[in-house]
Enzyme design. Structure first.
Site, PDB file in Angstrom:
ATOM      1  N   ARG A  51       0.833  -1.200   0.000  1.00 15.47           N
ATOM      2  CA  ARG A  51       0.000   0.000   0.000  1.00 15.47           C
ATOM      3  C   ARG A  51       0.866   1.247   0.000  1.00 15.47           C
ATOM      4  NH1 ARG A  51       2.742   1.965   3.131  1.00 15.47           N
ATOM      5  NH2 ARG A  51       2.798   1.854   5.391  1.00 15.47           N
ATOM      6  N   HIS A  58       1.603   8.158  10.772  1.00 14.56           N
ATOM      7  CA  HIS A  58       1.901   7.931  12.198  1.00 14.56           C
ATOM      8  C   HIS A  58       0.755   8.387  13.083  1.00 14.56           C
ATOM      9  CE1 HIS A  58       5.979   6.318  12.278  1.00 14.56           C
ATOM     10  NE2 HIS A  58       6.240   7.071  11.226  1.00 14.56           N
ATOM     11  N   GLY A 163      11.335  -3.442   3.169  1.00 14.69           N
ATOM     12  CA  GLY A 163      11.920  -2.278   3.850  1.00 14.69           C
ATOM     13  C   GLY A 163      11.811  -1.008   3.042  1.00 14.69           C
ATOM     14  N   GLY A 165       8.965   0.844   2.532  1.00 13.37           N
ATOM     15  CA  GLY A 165       7.896   1.771   2.898  1.00 13.37           C
ATOM     16  C   GLY A 165       6.564   1.489   2.231  1.00 13.37           C
ATOM     17  N   ASP A 213      -1.720  -0.622   7.534  1.00 11.58           N
ATOM     18  CA  ASP A 213      -1.194  -1.375   6.392  1.00 11.58           C
ATOM     19  C   ASP A 213      -2.000  -2.625   6.113  1.00 11.58           C
ATOM     20  OD1 ASP A 213       0.667   0.528   6.780  1.00 11.58           O
ATOM     21  OD2 ASP A 213       2.213  -0.820   7.543  1.00 11.58           O
ATOM     22  N   SER A 259      15.059   1.255   5.993  1.00 12.26           N
ATOM     23  CA  SER A 259      14.902   1.373   7.437  1.00 12.26           C
ATOM     24  C   SER A 259      14.264   0.087   7.921  1.00 12.26           C
ATOM     25  CB  SER A 259      14.015   2.576   7.733  1.00 12.26           C
ATOM     26  OG  SER A 259      13.491   2.469   9.019  1.00 12.26           O
ATOM     27  N   ASN A 260      15.031  -0.695   8.612  1.00 14.37           N
ATOM     28  CA  ASN A 260      14.545  -1.989   9.069  1.00 14.37           C
ATOM     29  C   ASN A 260      14.014  -1.867  10.495  1.00 14.37           C
ATOM     30  OD1 ASN A 260      14.216  -4.503  10.069  1.00 14.37           O
ATOM     31  ND2 ASN A 260      16.192  -5.291   9.396  1.00 14.37           N
ATOM     32  N   TYR A 269      10.457   3.626  15.435  1.00 10.76           N
ATOM     33  CA  TYR A 269       9.012   3.365  15.401  1.00 10.76           C
ATOM     34  C   TYR A 269       8.423   3.070  16.790  1.00 10.76           C
ATOM     35  CZ  TYR A 269       4.530   1.891  13.611  1.00 10.76           C
ATOM     36  OH  TYR A 269       3.182   1.799  13.366  1.00 10.76           O
TER      37      TYR A 269
HETATM   38  P1  NG1 Z   1       5.412   0.832   7.288  1.00 11.61           P
HETATM   39  O1  NG1 Z   1       5.759   1.844   6.308  1.00 11.61           O
HETATM   40  O2  NG1 Z   1       4.798  -0.377   6.680  1.00 11.61           O
HETATM   41  O3  NG1 Z   1       6.528   0.465   8.144  1.00 11.61           O
HETATM   42  C1  NG1 Z   1       4.292   1.728   9.572  1.00 11.61           C
HETATM   43  C2  NG1 Z   1       3.193   0.995  10.316  1.00 11.61           C
HETATM   44  C3  NG1 Z   1       1.808   1.610  10.072  1.00 11.61           C
HETATM   45  C4  NG1 Z   1       1.839   3.107  10.305  1.00 11.61           C
HETATM   46  C5  NG1 Z   1       2.995   3.730   9.496  1.00 11.61           C
HETATM   47  C6  NG1 Z   1       3.146   5.209   9.742  1.00 11.61           C
HETATM   48  C7  NG1 Z   1       3.676  -1.397  10.566  1.00 11.61           C
HETATM   49  C8  NG1 Z   1       3.403  -2.748  10.054  1.00 11.61           C
HETATM   50  N1  NG1 Z   1       3.130  -0.393   9.909  1.00 11.61           N
HETATM   51  O4  NG1 Z   1       4.230   1.465   8.201  1.00 11.61           O
HETATM   52  O5  NG1 Z   1       0.852   0.993  10.892  1.00 11.61           O
HETATM   53  O6  NG1 Z   1       1.948   3.411  11.660  1.00 11.61           O
HETATM   54  O7  NG1 Z   1       4.230   3.121   9.789  1.00 11.61           O
HETATM   55  O8  NG1 Z   1       1.997   5.902   9.389  1.00 11.61           O
HETATM   56  O9  NG1 Z   1       4.348  -1.246  11.550  1.00 11.61           O
HETATM   57 MG    MG Z   2       5.941  -2.946   7.392  1.00 17.81          MG
END
Ligand code: NG1
Ligand code: MG
Length: 512
Positions: A51, A58, A163, A165, A213, A259-260, A269
């Site tokens: 997606r 966030h 990784g 995004g 996601d 970014s892992n 995160y």
């Molecule tokens: P990604 O980009 O998939 O790491 C993460 C979180 C989302 C959301 C976004 C920021 C996971 C699986 N996904 O997305 O829920 O918080 O960051 O908007 O951790």
């Molecule tokens: Mg993810």
């Protein structure tokens, strides 16, 4: 938009005409390879896409609505249950990847009792296992604790960059949970149940994720973005973009900064999730009547900024934008420390001990931090939630619809909100990086209406709202000024920029 995950029998039901040729080749390769590898044909394929988030960054784990859309890149899992377990009390999982150099083949004898996942190691099959674990919870709820799962052989092909995004992880976990449900004889897998399972499952891999996601991966529909809301419970509905001339498109551009989350989660995160929950508790303690409990919610830490918001505006007749505007001012006057708060200061603000703060906010996921920037994180959340509402109003309020003479002005208004999101992510939430900032700058100069990071940030992808007649100019600018300066392989270059329309979410493809 709830209901069962669709079962399809033609690739046209998944992909656009444009993508069909390439996808047909790719799917046929997957099925041939499956037959060659396991000596038996696949029975079905489960599919879940990556997606891109349009706006609402966030804020999902603070339980505010977000606006992502499904994409063409996806995870497809070919599956057969045509094999026997090798040990009493276990079932067998054989899992391989078409890219078996990066993702080596594995075989597990899984005890009926539990699915063991070691979140401390970075292992690609953990995502399958977490989908498996989640799906088994659903099956056991329905059929009882002595439900015996089928053995499965699985072959995966993923086109969502890891990784990068675009949420390869959610696509993989959702497709895995769906595959396990179907392999075990379920016909109608409820989209909402699948999404909820995928959200919880992904946390088993050690990331304290929100729910955007997985919702986008499961629920998306071709031709529309998806408004995902988390209160009073998870729901999703389609949101359409008005026709403009030239048409508006979404361009997604990789930064190639990986970014892992497994590695950086504790300082990026997961720390943000913790800071938001602490801000919720702090604001609740200072601004709500003594003794007002924060409602427990399904968010990652059990309490969210939205929970405080609802306490504060209980029974209020004010509109949501009015409430958010007021909360922004209250945050500024209540959380005054720009430099952040120490654990001791957080504890005394909430009125609990440091040990309790640690137990409540810092024990379930790895986090590291000395100063917790409650003011900035809360300000980002409230302003971003407000931007989502403004963006939606532009799309859906007839009074704000573009007339043919003013589409450029209208597009600029949409773009401005995206640019403001980027500013807030960079300066207030501190989740951008210099490379993403640069991509945004280059794209805007070349004609993008709005450019920002998408997903968690600290690398990964950027998204750009662009008029169709500027696509080539913007691509050229990004290549000349960004990609050509990096040492990229041909394959990387090919995948660097994707212009996508909103695409379908999860599906089961039945064979024969
Ligand atoms: P990604 O980009 O998939 O790491 C993460 C979180 C989302 C959301 C976004 C920021 C996971 C699986 N996904 O997305 O829920 O918080 O960051 O908007 O951790
Ligand atoms: Mg993810």
């Amino acid at each position: 938009m709830s209901g069962p995950v669709p079962t399809v029998t033609a690739l046209q039901d998944i992909y656009t005409q444009q993508a069909l040729n390439d996808q047909t080749v790719r799917w046929n390769k997957l099925l041939d390879k499956f037959q060659a590898l396991y000596g038996t044909p696949a029975q079905f394929v489960s599919r879940s896409p990556g997606r891109v988030n349009i706006i609402g960054e966030h804020i999902d784990y603070s339980l505010y609505s977000v606006l992502p859309m499904g994409m063409t890149p996806d995870v497809i899992l070919a599956v057969s249950t045509d094999l026997e377990p090798s040990q009493e009390g276990t079932y067998k999982i054989k899992i391989a990847n078409v890219d078996n150099e990066r993702f080596p083949t594995r075989e597990f004898d899984v005890p009926y009792s539990e699915v063991d996942i070691d979140a401390t190691i970075h292992e690609w099959t953990n995502y399958f296992k977490s989908g498996l674990r989640g799906a088994l919870q659903l099956l056991r709820k329905k059929y009882g604790d002595d439900f015996k799962p089928k053995s499965m052989q699985v072959l995966m092909d993923g086109t969502v960059p890891a990784g990068g995004g675009l949420s390869s992880s959610a696509a993989f976990v959702s497709a895995s949970a769906l595959a396990v449900m179907i392999a075990n004889g379920e016909r109608d897998v409820d989209k909402k149940a699948l999404t909820e399972v995928a959200i919880v499952s992904e946390r088993a891999v050690g990331v304290n994720s929100g729910g955007m996601d997985q919702s986008a991966s499961v629920f998306s529909e071709r031709g529309s973005a998806l408004l995902v809301s988390f209160t009073p419970s998870l729901s999703a509905r389609p949101v359409y973009f008005p026709k403009t001339n030239p048409e508006l498109c979404f361009m997604v551009a990789q930064s190639f900064v990986t970014s892992n989350k497994q590695e950086t989660g504790p300082i990026h995160y997961n720390l943000r999730v913790v800071e938001c929950s602490m801000a919720a508790a702090y604001l609740n303690a200072k601004l709500c009547p003594k003794g007002t409990e924060l409602p427990k919610d399904a968010g990652p830490l059990g309490v969210s900024i939205r929970g405080f918001h609802q306490n504060y505006f209980k029974d209020s007749a004010k509109s949501m934008p009015e409430q958010l505007t007021e909360l922004i001012e209250l945050t500024k006057s209540t959380l005054t420390q720009e430099q952040g708060y120490t654990l001791e200061e957080v504890a005394s603000g909430i009125g609990i001990s440091v040990d309790e703060v640690k137990a409540r906010f810092m024990s379930s996921f790895p986090v590291r931090g000395e100063y917790f920037k409650l003011r900035q994180r809360a300000l980002h959340v409230f302003t971003e939630a407000l931007r989502v509402l403004k963006f939606l109003a532009l799309l859906e309020d007839p009074a704000q619809a573009p007339d043919s003479e003013h589409t450029v002005e209208y597009n600029k208004k949409l773009g401005k909100l995206l640019n403001e999101t980027q500013d807030s992510c960079r300066d207030v939430y501190e989740c951008s990086c210099p490379e993403i900032d640069e991509l945004c700058k280059i794209a805007r100069e070349a004609g993008s209406y709005g450019s920002r990071l998408t997903g968690a940030g600290w690398g990964g992808c950027s998204v750009h709202l662009v008029p169709a007649d500027k696509i080539d100019d913007i691509k050229k600018a990004l290549i000349d000024k960004y990609y050509s300066k990096r040492n990229l392989s041909e394959k990387d270059l090919e995948e660097a920029i994707v212009v996508s329309q909103p695409m379908n979410g999860s599906a089961v493809f039945k064979l024969k």
